[in-house]
Scaffold this active site. Sequence first.
Site, mmCIF file in Angstrom:
data_model
loop_
_atom_site.group_PDB
_atom_site.id
_atom_site.type_symbol
_atom_site.label_atom_id
_atom_site.label_comp_id
_atom_site.label_asym_id
_atom_site.label_seq_id
_atom_site.Cartn_x
_atom_site.Cartn_y
_atom_site.Cartn_z
ATOM 1 N N LYS A 194 -11.127 -3.364 0.210
ATOM 2 C CA LYS A 194 -11.338 -3.513 1.649
ATOM 3 C C LYS A 194 -11.509 -4.992 1.967
ATOM 4 O O LYS A 194 -12.409 -5.652 1.453
ATOM 5 C CB LYS A 194 -12.578 -2.735 2.081
ATOM 6 C CG LYS A 194 -12.916 -2.949 3.559
ATOM 7 C CD LYS A 194 -13.988 -2.014 4.039
ATOM 8 C CE LYS A 194 -14.360 -2.343 5.471
ATOM 9 N NZ LYS A 194 -15.385 -1.436 5.989
ATOM 10 N N LYS A 247 -7.291 -1.139 2.498
ATOM 11 C CA LYS A 247 -7.551 -1.310 3.929
ATOM 12 C C LYS A 247 -7.639 -2.769 4.286
ATOM 13 O O LYS A 247 -8.336 -3.499 3.583
ATOM 14 C CB LYS A 247 -8.877 -0.618 4.247
ATOM 15 C CG LYS A 247 -9.376 -0.781 5.656
ATOM 16 C CD LYS A 247 -10.729 -0.147 5.778
ATOM 17 C CE LYS A 247 -11.273 -0.400 7.163
ATOM 18 N NZ LYS A 247 -12.612 0.080 7.311
#
Length: 323
Positions: A194, A247
């Site tokens: 992330k 992400k």
Amino acid sequence: MFPRERPRRLRTTASLRELVRETRLSVDQLIYPVFVTHGEGIKAPIRSMPGIYQWSIDVLIGHLSQAYQRGVRAFLLFGIPQVKDPRGQEAYAPDGIVQRALRSIREALPEAILIADLCLCEYTDHGHCGVLKGQMVDNDATLDLLAKTAVEQARAGASMVAPSDMMDGRVGAIRSALDAHGLEEIPIMSYAAKYASGFYGPFREAAENAPAFGDRRAYQMDPANRREAMKEVLQDLAEGADMVIVKPALPYLDVLSDVRRAVSVPVAAYQVSGEFAMIEAAAQNGWIERERVIMESLTAIARAGADMIITYWAFEASQWLSR
Ligand code: PBG
């Protein structure tokens, strides 16, 4: 080579293109993120995310039931608490907003896959993803609270938990806590890679989690790093993650492709709020064809290696995919 080789031969008709298509999207692979808030009868629009709302539980159930009927079976829940405090207590309160939503949705849709996003940033008054020590997030002190949250979410009916906080060691801490409470069947879908991304901008309005000071660069990954994503993914798997998330999605397809090739677990990509907002804004201006670009973006993410796609368009795309 040319003139014998003519790749255009296989592109001449729609049915031929469909026959030889390498990537197929299916509603089965979509995960729909939703924002739940306290109160009743609430469907509050999010300005920077047209078509996306904060829902109270009563209204959300109807919406998710409709999505479920269209074939969307997996939902990712984010909560907006009544009160925020330095330690994000509503995240792990047995009657916190996400726990209440889980119980109600579980009752209405017993077979649905309810994924609880697991982070403190919506619940802390300073907006950071853990408890503070001075101006820094205290990694190890945060682990206990994340583990507690996972247990409460699973007890309330979560099918799995998805830690998005980027603390080191959280997957192991969450796994141990779940196991110690008889919740060893609950999988962990970790946001392993992330990035500290500007593409989360509109989410700050949707989830009301903008940091009161500073940013998240001291715990989320540097957008410039590719090899480091593998380190994060392998570490989460070693700690017991069952699936991993990359992400954002579209600006990080190289990372997604690396991860897909390196591991055998299911890989998800999160098409985040800023990716959504850019396409919506351009479409509102008439600068791109909305449906075409949405489907192209989802196809590109699947082509790069995503088994599952977390997307705010899941509800709408499910209609396009089934026709
Ligand atoms: C944090 C979290 C964020 C998103 C999902 N979980 C925001 C952040 O880390 O700043 C972003 C999702 C999106 O932008 O759509 N719990």
